[in-house]
Design a protein around this motif. Structure first.
Motif, short mmCIF file in Angstrom:
data_model
loop_
_atom_site.label_atom_id
_atom_site.label_comp_id
_atom_site.label_asym_id
_atom_site.label_seq_id
_atom_site.Cartn_x
_atom_site.Cartn_y
_atom_site.Cartn_z
N THR A 77 8.86 5.98 -9.81
CA THR A 77 9.14 7.64 -10.78
C THR A 77 7.92 8.34 -10.74
O THR A 77 7.21 8.30 -10.58
CB THR A 77 9.60 6.09 -11.62
N ARG A 78 8.80 9.70 -10.51
CA ARG A 78 7.98 10.91 -11.24
C ARG A 78 7.83 10.63 -12.59
O ARG A 78 8.54 9.94 -13.87
CB ARG A 78 8.49 11.53 -10.98
N LEU A 111 0.01 7.00 -8.53
CA LEU A 111 -0.47 7.90 -7.25
C LEU A 111 -0.45 9.12 -8.06
O LEU A 111 0.02 10.00 -8.78
CB LEU A 111 0.61 8.17 -6.20
N ALA A 112 -2.10 9.90 -8.11
CA ALA A 112 -2.19 10.49 -8.53
C ALA A 112 -1.17 12.23 -8.29
O ALA A 112 -0.05 13.27 -8.06
CB ALA A 112 -3.91 10.84 -8.55
N ASP A 152 0.61 -1.56 -0.03
CA ASP A 152 0.44 0.45 -0.17
C ASP A 152 0.95 1.26 -0.41
O ASP A 152 1.83 1.39 1.09
CB ASP A 152 -1.26 -0.02 1.39
N PHE A 153 0.84 2.59 -1.21
CA PHE A 153 1.29 3.22 -1.14
C PHE A 153 0.18 4.53 -0.32
O PHE A 153 -0.63 4.27 -1.42
CB PHE A 153 2.21 3.59 -2.61
N THR A 154 0.99 5.27 0.21
CA THR A 154 -0.14 6.04 0.90
C THR A 154 0.67 7.89 0.88
O THR A 154 1.91 8.00 1.02
CB THR A 154 -0.21 6.11 2.11
N LEU A 155 0.00 8.70 0.25
CA LEU A 155 0.51 9.98 -0.64
C LEU A 155 -0.54 10.50 -0.53
O LEU A 155 -1.54 10.84 -1.10
CB LEU A 155 1.57 10.09 -1.69
N GLY A 156 -0.43 12.39 0.84
CA GLY A 156 -1.62 12.91 0.76
C GLY A 156 -2.65 12.55 1.09
O GLY A 156 -3.59 12.69 0.21
#
Length: 291
Positions: A288-289, A252-253, A234-238
């Motif tokens: 990666t961006r 991830l948006a 699980d990747f969590t950001l904002g």
């Protein structure tokens, strides 16, 4: 996790197929699955797709939850890295955190790429560092020549390589995150083990959490540990959460980040005739961006 130093440790990794680089290897303690539903991603998460697409599908209360990607992994998945021309296992214990400039971006013709960085060493003298990523499915380099970046590497070798890497822009935004290790950052906080893993904010503000939605499966063959449990990350950001299953892709948006999980699994020790000199779990992932 078992760390028994000796020749048998290396032989275990090479001959048993339970160490890094084989599908009998994996990430960290299975016990951290307690907060994860066994029926797949929850309705508050975005789930990943198969490697043929990097899009994601948002879930709502009206939509059925997709079946977890718990079957055999897709064919053709790959994720490996060389650092300054060497595989991490040969590097030994390395701690590196330097301001650099991207000096080279070159595709390898097989879906991966090589990145070169002009940096300065501890004495202020110029030095070039390189990262070469082998990828399947293909990926795009997240930086361009001339960009200023902060290159950070944490590598240690108990008798396999735990490797943690980030690239950030001068403001600290995450451009690339690589992990290939038995445990996530800050997994161990006691004085001895904590030195083997970077602090919990190594990938901040991105948060990584293992999930275990799959039942153990067994494959016939010579392995001493024939059964393993496929996992997810699980990747969590904002406030956004995206679950990516082993050998799958996602996005991830928040932060405009592409997500890739190549390995995420755990050996089922109950099916092993005896403990081996391998790590029970392993995770390999790349963030990666999007340019």
């Amino acid at each position: 996790m078992i760390r028994m130093i000796g020749v048998s440790a290396i032989l275990g990794l090479v001959t048993l197929g339970c160490g890094p680089g084989a599908h009998d290897e994996s990430s960290s303690e299975v016990g951290d699955a307690g907060s994860t539903s066994s029926g797949g991603a929850s309705t508050s998460t975005t789930t990943s797709t198969a490697p043929t697409s990097s899009s994601t599908t948002s879930l709502t209360q009206e939509q059925p939850e997709p079946a977890p990607a718990c079957g055999p992994p897709p064919i053709g998945g790959a994720l490996s890295i060389t650092i300054d021309g060497d595989v991490p296992f040969t590097l030994g214990d390395v701690r590196f955190d330097r301001a650099c400039e991207v000096s080279e971006v070159e595709e390898d013709g097989a879906g991966g790429y090589r990145l070169g960085f002009a940096c300065a060493d501890e004495m202020g003298l110029p030095v070039v560092h390189t990262l070469a990523l082998a990828l399947g499915p293909p990926g795009l380099a997240p930086v361009a020549v001339g960009e200023a970046v902060q290159l950070r590497l944490h590598n240690d070798n108990p008798f396999y390589a735990n490797t943690f890497i980030t690239l950030r822009d001068p403001e600290g935004a995450l451009l690339l995150a690589f992990l290939s290790a038995e445990a996530l950052p800050d997994a161990f906080t006691d004085e001895y083990w904590s030195d083997f893993y970077p602090p919990s904010d190594f990938y901040a503000p991105l948060v990584l959490t293992r999930a275990w939605p799959c039942e153990p499966t067994c494959e016939p063959g010579p392995s001493a540990c024939p059964c393993r449990e496929r996992g997810a990350v699980d990747f969590t950001l904002g406030g956004e959460v995206v679950r990516v299953y082993e050998d799958n892709l996602g996005q991830l948006a928040a932060g405009s980040l592409d997500l890739r999980v190549h390995l995420s699994g755990a050996v089922d020790w109950q099916t092993c005739p005896m403990p081996t000199d391998t790590t029970s779990t392993w995770t390999a992932l790349l963030v990666t961006r999007q340019l």
